[in-house]
Scaffold this active site. Structure first.
Site, short mmCIF file in Angstrom:
data_model
loop_
_atom_site.label_atom_id
_atom_site.label_comp_id
_atom_site.label_asym_id
_atom_site.label_seq_id
_atom_site.Cartn_x
_atom_site.Cartn_y
_atom_site.Cartn_z
N ASP A 82 -6.05 -3.39 -2.25
CA ASP A 82 -4.92 -3.18 -1.36
C ASP A 82 -4.30 -4.49 -0.84
O ASP A 82 -4.99 -5.37 -0.35
CB ASP A 82 -5.41 -2.35 -0.17
CG ASP A 82 -4.30 -1.71 0.62
OD1 ASP A 82 -3.35 -2.41 1.00
OD2 ASP A 82 -4.40 -0.49 0.86
N SER B 143 0.83 -1.19 0.00
CA SER B 143 0.00 0.00 0.00
C SER B 143 0.87 1.25 0.00
O SER B 143 1.69 1.43 -0.89
CB SER B 143 -0.96 -0.05 1.20
OG SER B 143 -1.99 0.90 1.06
#
Length: 344
Positions: free
Chosen positions: A207, A71
């Site tokens: 993510d 991320s």
């Protein structure tokens, strides 16, 4: 009719990878960076402090043989592998973070209520703005142009399986070199409820924090699989974005969806601690250095740019002041060998 792409895992090689040569005299150094939204200011600031104190402002990337990040950590990893410094990345987060996670015009209490209401039906923030900001950093660079080996996790939603973008640092790694860094960045940072998923060639990418918010084991396992190295040659600098406390209270012990509405926070904490523990077992705790903000009952939210900008650079300074001697000794005495991508 919707196109259903093949599983990425369908192409998994069944036998062990042929390990690439590595000098027994050289350590294999890995930089691992957690996910955490705007709290990426913490690891970026830690790297900036290291560069300023020990490297005369030069990028810390040249001292690592591999960088793995999830991320926001993936964005920092790719930034370093694109020639940016930790300072440049810290400044980018501070200057552009409020554009990605806007707070102006809404009071703190009202903002919290607005986000909770919106997150029940849609993503809170505009992924197009995030992509525009990523273009500022990466332009049209390809993932295969990275100057350091990278492993960047995401999650694929059509088939429900992990997905790791890897630079061509092994002859078997051929799929990802032509991906644009901006798209890899969008995939790894598409945090559910914060940004919409990335639709790419029939896949739904979100993510990597869903399964590997602390990616230390992704880098370690890849290094051990791809290179002829002893486990004790591996040295890892692991950077967090701030730990939040999580306990099974009396209310939680009774069960119920409302009591466990923040279960994801507990799962991410458990994943991080487990990954660190596995790394300690494999290479020895003395070969791993973990820097993170102290556990807090009031952690900075991953979209709270105001608090992150106000608090995290000072926290980074304190962490490097206390751990600077060991950082320099473990990771900065020699530079990594230049990374040369495997040919197609």
């Amino acid at each position: 009719m919707n196109y259903m792409p093949p599983r990425r895992s369908d192409g998994t090689i069944q036998n062990l990878r042929v390990q690439q040569p590595w000098s027994p005299e050289r350590p294999f150094r890995i930089l691992s960076i957690d996910g955490g939204g705007i709290c990426g200011i913490l690891p970026a600031s830690i790297l900036a402090e290291i560069e300023g104190r020990f490297l005369g402002g030069k990028s810390v990337a040249s001292h690592f043989d591999m960088i793995t990040g999830t991320s926001t950590g993936g964005l920092i990893a790719m930034g370093l592998a694109s020639g940016m410094t930790g300072k440049g990345l810290r400044d980018f987060y501070i200057e552009r973070g409020p554009n990605i996670f806007p707070t102006k015009g809404i009071s703190g209490a009202a903002r919290g209520l607005f986000k909770k209401a919106k997150r029940t039906v849609a993503a809170v923030y505009d992924a197009d703005i995030l992509e525009q900001e990523l273009l500022r950093v990466f332009d049209h660079k390809l993932f295969g142009e990275a100057t350091t080996r990278l492993c960047i996790p995401a999650f694929e939603g059509r088939h429900g399986e992990p997905w790791v973008y890897k630079t061509p640092h092994h002859p078997d790694y051929k799929k990802d070199r032509s991906e644009k860094m901006v798209r890899v960045g969008r995939a790894t940072s598409a945090a559910p409820t914060y940004f919409r998923s990335l639709k790419e060639l029939g896949y739904e990418l979100i993510d990597g924090g869903l399964w590997a918010n602390n990616p230390i084991m992704i880098g370690l396992v890849d290094a051990l699989a791809c290179f002829d190295i002893d486990r004790r040659q591996v040295q890892i600098l692991s950077l967090g974005c701030g730990e939040s406390s999580f306990q099974v209270s009396e209310d939680r012990s009774a069960g119920g969806m409302w009591q466990w509405r923040d279960a994801l926070r507990g799962a991410m904490k458990a994943q991080s601690l487990n990954a660190l523990g596995q790394a300690f077992l494999l290479v020895g705790k003395d070969q791993v250095m973990r820097l993170d903000a102290p556990e807090s009952p009031n952690p900075i939210a991953m979209d709270d740019s105001d608090r992150a900008i106000a608090e995290l650079p000072n926290m980074a300074r304190s962490l490097v002041e206390s751990g600077g001697h060991r950082i320099r000794e473990m990771f900065l005495t020699t530079e990594a060998n230049p990374y040369i991508a495997c040919s197609v």
